[in-house]
Design a protein around this motif. Structure first.
Motif, PDB file in Angstrom:
ATOM      1  N   GLN A   1       4.618  -1.250  -5.380  1.00 50.24           N
ATOM      2  CA  GLN A   1       3.242  -0.765  -5.304  1.00 50.24           C
ATOM      3  C   GLN A   1       2.949   0.254  -6.404  1.00 50.24           C
ATOM      4  OE1 GLN A   1       0.526  -1.432  -3.649  1.00 50.24           O
ATOM      5  NE2 GLN A   1      -0.657   0.344  -4.314  1.00 50.24           N
TER       6      GLN A   1
ATOM      7  N   MET B   1       0.409   0.275 -10.148  1.00 51.31           N
ATOM      8  CA  MET B   1      -0.722   1.165 -10.362  1.00 51.31           C
ATOM      9  C   MET B   1      -0.936   1.391 -11.857  1.00 51.31           C
ATOM     10  SD  MET B   1      -1.759   1.925  -7.279  1.00 51.31           S
ATOM     11  CE  MET B   1      -2.747   3.395  -7.508  1.00 51.31           C
TER      12      MET B   1
ATOM     13  N   LEU C   1      -1.736   8.774  -6.086  1.00 52.80           N
ATOM     14  CA  LEU C   1      -1.038   7.533  -5.774  1.00 52.80           C
ATOM     15  C   LEU C   1      -1.031   7.212  -4.280  1.00 52.80           C
ATOM     16  CD1 LEU C   1       2.006   7.582  -8.228  1.00 52.80           C
ATOM     17  CD2 LEU C   1      -0.206   6.479  -8.469  1.00 52.80           C
TER      18      LEU C   1
ATOM     19  N   ALA D   1      -4.463   5.978  -3.060  1.00 52.15           N
ATOM     20  CA  ALA D   1      -4.747   4.662  -3.618  1.00 52.15           C
ATOM     21  C   ALA D   1      -3.840   3.580  -3.045  1.00 52.15           C
ATOM     22  CB  ALA D   1      -4.594   4.696  -5.142  1.00 52.15           C
ATOM     23  N   SER D   2      -2.699   3.983  -2.503  1.00 51.83           N
ATOM     24  CA  SER D   2      -1.733   3.027  -1.958  1.00 51.83           C
ATOM     25  C   SER D   2      -1.748   2.998  -0.435  1.00 51.83           C
ATOM     26  CB  SER D   2      -0.321   3.376  -2.447  1.00 51.83           C
ATOM     27  OG  SER D   2      -0.262   3.444  -3.846  1.00 51.83           O
TER      28      SER D   2
END
Length: 267
Positions: free
Chosen positions: A152, A156, A179, A182-183
């Protein structure tokens, strides 16, 4: 490409057939759980759940499973995010070898290590404790979580981290502020899978608690099954009770779970 009406109809027929095949066992268990116990008249017997809860003592076993699941999910999530971030965004000596060690943790089955682990934990005086049940599962879950989140974070855009560095954000702040949000779908997917695996774990909980004082939900259901082998209605009610927390969690997080699975397939 234009899809004809016949192809669309055939697709729906195939999907409905697979859905019926998947739902048939679930519906059978639900129907059995409210059926008449032995020696009673037919009809809808919702009291089977209350009776199974009382007789099987599922309150205590569900509580033990909840504690173990909370320990495993919280530790595995935090540690997997850290290791996935390091292996997915940083370049350092030995990173590839370290990643392969994590992969090795996914390949070795629990059956191959549970007996040596039992003797090690007994030497440390940790058997019949929550730590004995949770720590081996934390190690297994970190192996999967690192593999999942490394992919993952590697997917990005690097421009996100570069922009964060230009704004003066350090590695920890870039992880927690950029991060991780967004994940979120990927993290939620990992969380649901780890919770499901932990909740359903039988062997580790059985071996690591020889005294039986910390019986988890699957162990409680197995004991209940041994005592009431002919009471299929009560056994089905007990199975529904044990499976209900996982179902509830999935229903609450299904949108993020499905989105995370789809993003993983796309990558």
């Amino acid at each position: 490409m234009r899809v004809s009406r016949a192809e669309t109809t055939l697709n729906y027929v195939i999907l409905l057939a697979f859905a019926a095949f998947a739902l048939a066992p679930v519906l059978t268990i639900l129907a059995t759980s409210v059926s008449a116990p032995l020696g009673e008249s037919g009809g809808l017997h919702l009291e089977n759940f209350a009776r199974a809860w009382t007789v099987g003592g599922f309150g205590r076993s569900l509580g033990n499973s909840a504690v173990v699941a909370a320990i495993v999910v919280s530790l595995a999530t935090v540690l997997s995010i850290g290791s996935g971030y390091a292996l997915g965004t940083m370049r350092f000596r030995g990173a590839t070898v370290l990643f392969y060690l994590f992969l090795l943790g996914m390949m070795i089955p629990a059956e191959a290590t549970v007996i040596p682990l039992f003797f090690d934990l007994r030497t440390l005086g940790l058997t019949d404790t929550y730590a004995a049940i949770a720590l081996p599962q934390v190690a297994q879950s970190i192996a999967f979580g690192t593999f999942w989140l490394r992919a993952q974070f590697r997917a990005m855009p690097s421009s996100l981290l570069e922009a964060a560095a230009l704004d003066g954000a350090g590695p920890v702040r870039a992880l927690t502020r950029i991060l991780v949000p967004a994940s979120r779908p990927a993290i939620v997917t990992m969380l649901v899978l780890v919770f499901m695996w932990t909740w359903n774990e039988f062997l580790i909980a059985l071996v690591m608690t020889p005294g039986g004082s910390l019986r988890t939900a699957p162990l409680g259901l197995a004991t209940f099954q041994g005592q009431y082998t002919s009471e299929t209605a009560l056994l089905a009610a007990g199975a529904v009770i044990i499976a209900l927390p996982t179902v509830i969690l999935f229903l609450f997080l299904q949108r993020h779970f499905i989105r995370g699975m789809l993003e993983g397939v796309a990558k």
